[in-house]
Design a protein around this motif. Sequence first.
Motif, short mmCIF file in Angstrom:
data_model
loop_
_atom_site.label_atom_id
_atom_site.label_comp_id
_atom_site.label_asym_id
_atom_site.label_seq_id
_atom_site.Cartn_x
_atom_site.Cartn_y
_atom_site.Cartn_z
N VAL A 16 0.83 -1.20 0.06
CA VAL A 16 -0.02 0.18 -0.11
C VAL A 16 0.78 1.35 -0.19
O VAL A 16 1.70 1.23 0.84
N ASP A 17 0.70 2.23 -0.89
CA ASP A 17 1.08 3.32 -0.93
C ASP A 17 1.58 4.08 0.43
O ASP A 17 0.61 4.10 0.95
N GLY A 18 2.80 4.43 0.64
CA GLY A 18 3.03 5.05 2.08
C GLY A 18 3.00 4.10 3.18
O GLY A 18 3.25 4.63 4.25
N GLN A 19 2.81 3.06 3.07
CA GLN A 19 2.79 2.17 4.29
C GLN A 19 4.32 1.48 4.58
O GLN A 19 4.79 0.87 3.75
N SER A 20 4.64 2.03 5.84
CA SER A 20 5.87 1.38 6.23
C SER A 20 5.89 -0.14 6.65
O SER A 20 4.83 -0.22 6.81
N ASP A 21 7.15 -0.46 7.04
CA ASP A 21 7.16 -1.86 7.48
C ASP A 21 6.59 -1.87 8.70
O ASP A 21 5.97 -2.91 9.24
N LYS A 22 6.84 -0.73 9.24
CA LYS A 22 6.10 -0.88 10.71
C LYS A 22 4.80 -0.63 10.93
O LYS A 22 4.17 -1.45 11.85
N LYS A 29 -0.54 -7.41 13.29
CA LYS A 29 -1.03 -7.59 14.66
C LYS A 29 -2.28 -7.17 15.21
O LYS A 29 -2.83 -8.06 15.85
N GLN A 30 -2.66 -6.06 14.75
CA GLN A 30 -4.00 -5.57 15.16
C GLN A 30 -5.02 -6.51 14.69
O GLN A 30 -5.93 -6.87 15.10
#
Length: 146
Positions: A16-22, A29-30
């Motif tokens: 997803v655009d702009g989605q960091s690994d964090k 997890k959520q």
Amino acid sequence: NGIWSEVNARLSANSVDGQSDKLREKRRKQSGEDRRRAEQHYAKAAAADLLSRSCLEQFRQQVDIIAEASADGALEGTWLRSASARVMSAPDDLEAHLWTELAKAVKSAAVAIVMLCHGEIVKAAPLQVDFDDYWARLSENPDPSA
């Protein structure tokens, strides 16, 4: 919680655009936590013994249909799939108007979830109010015409 679980699972599994690994890991997890909460809600509803198991299972299936549409929409960046998700026929032991109100409430929450996933907090707020209103009306008086 079932909708959040599906949306977070799909967003974490896809680029997803702009989605960091964090953020991806947080969503993964959520998703698991949301799924556990959804199962707890189902177990409490079943233990209350107010609706038949078949009715509860059909409600779970309806939520799954809306959740899948919402996850597709979240990936596409649009809430329209949530709003237009297919609504199943009412279970035999639940009045059609009540089933329709339940579906409206779930769809309202689903649209808000997609908006929240894309940072549209201001747009999502009225939908959360709509969901809360539907849910409160259903809790107080299951007849939407009253």
